[in-house]
Design a protein around this motif. Sequence first.
Motif, PDB file in Angstrom:
ATOM      1  N   ASP A 137     -12.008  -2.824  -7.113  1.00  0.00           N
ATOM      2  CA  ASP A 137     -10.782  -2.925  -6.309  1.00  0.00           C
ATOM      3  C   ASP A 137     -10.577  -1.669  -5.468  1.00  0.00           C
ATOM      4  OD1 ASP A 137      -9.763  -5.468  -7.130  1.00  0.00           O
ATOM      5  OD2 ASP A 137      -9.203  -4.563  -9.038  1.00  0.00           O
ATOM      6  N   ILE A 138     -10.858  -0.517  -6.046  1.00  0.00           N
ATOM      7  CA  ILE A 138     -10.703   0.736  -5.315  1.00  0.00           C
ATOM      8  C   ILE A 138     -11.649   0.769  -4.126  1.00  0.00           C
ATOM      9  CG2 ILE A 138     -11.009   3.240  -5.449  1.00  0.00           C
ATOM     10  CD1 ILE A 138     -10.101   3.010  -8.411  1.00  0.00           C
TER      11      ILE A 138
ATOM     12  N   LEU B  26      -4.884  -4.665   0.164  1.00  0.00           N
ATOM     13  CA  LEU B  26      -3.771  -3.727   0.294  1.00  0.00           C
ATOM     14  C   LEU B  26      -3.541  -3.258   1.722  1.00  0.00           C
ATOM     15  CD1 LEU B  26      -4.349  -1.589  -2.913  1.00  0.00           C
ATOM     16  CD2 LEU B  26      -2.716  -3.428  -2.564  1.00  0.00           C
ATOM     17  N   LYS B  27      -4.556  -3.268   2.555  1.00  0.00           N
ATOM     18  CA  LYS B  27      -4.390  -2.781   3.927  1.00  0.00           C
ATOM     19  C   LYS B  27      -4.469  -3.875   4.982  1.00  0.00           C
ATOM     20  CE  LYS B  27      -5.826   1.980   3.463  1.00  0.00           C
ATOM     21  NZ  LYS B  27      -6.742   3.013   3.904  1.00  0.00           N
TER      22      LYS B  27
ATOM     23  N   ASP C  94     -10.321  -1.722  -1.601  1.00  0.00           N
ATOM     24  CA  ASP C  94      -8.907  -1.562  -1.309  1.00  0.00           C
ATOM     25  C   ASP C  94      -8.147  -2.871  -1.540  1.00  0.00           C
ATOM     26  OD1 ASP C  94      -6.878   0.184  -0.845  1.00  0.00           O
ATOM     27  OD2 ASP C  94      -6.918  -0.010   1.331  1.00  0.00           O
ATOM     28  N   THR C  95      -8.350  -3.429  -2.728  1.00  0.00           N
ATOM     29  CA  THR C  95      -7.662  -4.642  -3.151  1.00  0.00           C
ATOM     30  C   THR C  95      -6.984  -4.385  -4.492  1.00  0.00           C
ATOM     31  OG1 THR C  95      -9.632  -5.468  -4.293  1.00  0.00           O
ATOM     32  CG2 THR C  95      -9.309  -6.166  -1.999  1.00  0.00           C
ATOM     33  N   SER C  96      -6.201  -5.328  -4.942  1.00  0.00           N
ATOM     34  CA  SER C  96      -5.620  -5.276  -6.268  1.00  0.00           C
ATOM     35  C   SER C  96      -5.319  -6.695  -6.723  1.00  0.00           C
ATOM     36  CB  SER C  96      -4.350  -4.429  -6.280  1.00  0.00           C
ATOM     37  OG  SER C  96      -3.952  -4.187  -7.617  1.00  0.00           O
TER      38      SER C  96
ATOM     39  N   GLN D 226      -5.986  -1.011 -10.598  1.00  0.00           N
ATOM     40  CA  GLN D 226      -7.211  -1.355  -9.883  1.00  0.00           C
ATOM     41  C   GLN D 226      -8.434  -0.998 -10.702  1.00  0.00           C
ATOM     42  OE1 GLN D 226      -6.023   1.080  -6.435  1.00  0.00           O
ATOM     43  NE2 GLN D 226      -6.631  -0.689  -5.199  1.00  0.00           N
TER      44      GLN D 226
ATOM     45  N   ARG E 273     -16.113  -6.394  -2.461  1.00  0.00           N
ATOM     46  CA  ARG E 273     -15.408  -6.385  -3.745  1.00  0.00           C
ATOM     47  C   ARG E 273     -16.171  -7.180  -4.803  1.00  0.00           C
ATOM     48  NH1 ARG E 273     -11.937  -9.367  -7.047  1.00  0.00           N
ATOM     49  NH2 ARG E 273     -10.296  -8.109  -7.992  1.00  0.00           N
TER      50      ARG E 273
ATOM     51  N   HIS F  99       0.818  -1.209   0.000  1.00  0.00           N
ATOM     52  CA  HIS F  99       0.000   0.000   0.000  1.00  0.00           C
ATOM     53  C   HIS F  99       0.852   1.259   0.000  1.00  0.00           C
ATOM     54  CE1 HIS F  99      -3.459   2.470   0.586  1.00  0.00           C
ATOM     55  NE2 HIS F  99      -2.925   3.010   1.667  1.00  0.00           N
TER      56      HIS F  99
ATOM     57  N   THR G  28     -14.597  -7.426   3.240  1.00  0.00           N
ATOM     58  CA  THR G  28     -13.869  -6.891   2.088  1.00  0.00           C
ATOM     59  C   THR G  28     -14.187  -7.701   0.839  1.00  0.00           C
ATOM     60  OG1 THR G  28     -12.063  -6.133   3.504  1.00  0.00           O
ATOM     61  CG2 THR G  28     -11.564  -6.424   1.169  1.00  0.00           C
TER      62      THR G  28
END
Length: 177
Positions: free
Chosen positions: A165-166, A123-124, A169-171, A161, A136, A35, A132
């Motif tokens: 994803d945004i 990411l976090k 907060d993933t990718s 992303q 997503r 991140h 999450t």
Amino acid sequence: MTEQNNPNQEEMLHSTEVNDNEKMAISTPIQEDIHTSEPASFEFAGFWMRFWAYLADLLIIGSLNRILIHPIFTLTDQGDSYSFLSGEVICTTIVFYLYFVLMTKFFRQTLGKMIFGLQVVALKEEHMTWGTLLFRECIGRFISKFTVVGYLIVGLLPRKQGLHDIFADTSVVLVKR
């Protein structure tokens, strides 16, 4: 009498803070590092890799639906009804979302992503939570599907992303084989 800070005390306080920060940096998980600094050990998957993986997933889901769902509705004379609220459409939609949710939760990748060597990372967080993941795969993907820009921005953003994803907060990253 006024209290004066000794310059040596301030230096000691500052050096203690630096040492604590260094300790925190050592103990943070890799996802935190992704991140903040995007290390060279992870390569974010671009639009075309994700596109081909998604097409492979759609082929797999379509095959599952044709093998499992469609025959049931054909045998009961309820098949080939493509209204928005028909039983077959609802069941195929459930299969679609269950496929993405369960595969991503338990393997961090779908079969399409496995074929192309991709993996979903939070990411976090160290591990992707159910919240999450559901956000997503269900809400974020639903929004991205109806706004085509949600998928197209993958090619433009530095972490590659999509809109879903945004939001979560993933990718998606390339997995080294």
